[in-house]
Design a protein around this motif. Structure first.
Motif, short mmCIF file in Angstrom:
data_model
loop_
_atom_site.label_atom_id
_atom_site.label_comp_id
_atom_site.label_asym_id
_atom_site.label_seq_id
_atom_site.Cartn_x
_atom_site.Cartn_y
_atom_site.Cartn_z
N GLU A 51 0.83 -1.20 0.00
CA GLU A 51 0.00 0.00 0.00
C GLU A 51 0.87 1.26 0.00
O GLU A 51 0.61 2.20 -0.75
N GLU A 52 1.91 1.26 0.84
CA GLU A 52 2.83 2.40 0.87
C GLU A 52 3.53 2.55 -0.47
O GLU A 52 3.69 3.66 -0.99
N LYS A 55 1.26 4.10 -3.00
CA LYS A 55 1.05 5.53 -2.77
C LYS A 55 2.21 6.36 -3.31
O LYS A 55 1.99 7.36 -4.02
N LYS A 82 -5.30 1.84 -4.78
CA LYS A 82 -5.82 0.55 -4.31
C LYS A 82 -5.54 -0.55 -5.32
O LYS A 82 -5.10 -1.65 -4.97
N ALA A 85 -1.78 -1.29 -5.39
CA ALA A 85 -1.37 -2.03 -4.19
C ALA A 85 -1.69 -3.51 -4.33
O ALA A 85 -0.89 -4.37 -3.95
N ASP A 89 1.01 -6.45 -4.38
CA ASP A 89 0.91 -7.47 -3.34
C ASP A 89 0.94 -8.89 -3.92
O ASP A 89 1.37 -9.83 -3.27
#
Length: 329
Positions: A51-52, A55, A82, A85, A89
């Motif tokens: 997520e970081e 961003k 989103k 991320a 992931d």
């Protein structure tokens, strides 16, 4: 009368941002966050969440503690974060800025890439003469690497031997740890057996998928890691023309490996490259003089053997030996 950036700008569409324009991305960071992103902070982080990572890829400062000027990004931008991320992931759970840039490639913002380049230079200046210890791959780290879309050829060598890749500005570490594998990989890449050439942060390198590297390595082990070309120097006499002394295979092999790594340059370019290796651990070059065919040369030492090689002799070896075995790029 002074005007703030905000008085002239509104949040533009991210697709309209030139991620290769340093000033434009810096301005955009300020528009989104109130301040520019602290890239030095992210360079020091070794466990960035997906997520970081998403961003900062979209210019949003993800530090928990932030400026009082920090703004709330638009819903449209947060939706893109989103999705990014989730995409990240699927490939890795924890990131460093370096691994994030490797994954994003040319899609990484220029200021992120520059932060990684600065980090590499800073670390290399501290460790360029120290060979770092090998660290076995844990199952978790191994799984993260296998989820990535591509490995560089240097990382592939470490991973396939069961070790965590070691940071290096050039290839001084991997050459010290796995000299035979480096020789086999570099020759195979030049022959087109494995790897796709890319330009990464201004540096030429080769990458391929984890599956391709593993298949290549299994075949290499089956073939007992024999060089994919003939034994070097089989058709020329190994002696220095001016001194008429036997010319050891070990120095020819080292020169050939470096020549391949640097992209098979012409003699004048390779001669300058050799000068830069003086003082680097593993380099046999201990002295270098002149700049051309008349007076140029260098002094090398390997073990108990040392001698001079002239610029002219180096050129003969490149044209009569190296170029016959691997076609320059």
């Amino acid at each position: 009368m002074t005007h703030s950036i905000e008085s002239h700008w509104t949040e533009p569409k991210t697709e309209n941002i030139d991620i290769n324009d340093e000033f434009e991305t810096w301005v955009y960071e300020i528009l989104i966050n109130g301040d520019a992103i602290d890239w030095a902070y992210w360079s020091d982080r070794t466990s960035i969440t997906s997520e970081e990572a998403a961003k900062i890829t979209y210019f949003i400062e993800a530090k928990a503690e932030g400026s009082r000027n920090r703004k709330t990004p638009s819903e449209e931008l947060l939706l893109k974060v989103k999705d990014k991320a989730a995409w990240l992931d699927d490939r890795c759970k924890q990131w460093s800025l370096k691994s994030l840039v490797e994954e994003l490639g040319n899609d990484a913002p220029v200021r992120m890439r520059e932060a990684v380049t600065k980090q590499r230079i800073d670390e290399a200046s501290k460790h360029c003469f120290d060979i770092q210890p090998l660290e076995p791959l844990t199952n978790e780290v191994k799984q993260d690497y296998h989820r990535r879309a591509a490995w560089s050829w240097v990382d592939a060598i470490y991973i396939l031997q069961g070790y965590k890749p070691v940071f290096q500005l050039s290839t001084e570490q991997v050459r010290s740890h796995f000299p035979n594998e480096v020789n086999y990989f570099t020759q195979s890449m030049q022959l087109g057996h494995i790897g796709k050439e890319i330009n990464q942060a201004g540096e030429r390198t080769f990458i391929d998928s984890p599956a391709n590297w593993q298949a290549f390595w299994q075949k290499a082990k089956h073939d007992n890691l024999q060089a994919p070309v003939e034994t070097l120097g089989s058709d020329i006499k190994k002696h220095d023309i001016s001194e008429n002394k036997e010319f050891p295979r070990v120095i020819v092999q080292w020169l050939y490996d470096l020549w391949i790594e640097k992209g098979a340059p012409e003699t004048r370019v390779f001669f300058r490259i050799l000068k830069k290796t003086i003082g680097i651990k593993g380099s046999p070059i201990i002295e270098h003089w002149g700049a051309g065919s008349r007076d140029g040369g260098f002094h090398w030492k390997t073990g108990n053997i040392e001698d001079d090689m002239s610029y002219k002799r180096l050129g003969n070896i490149i044209s009569e030996d190296f170029k016959k075995r691997v076609k320059p790029l």
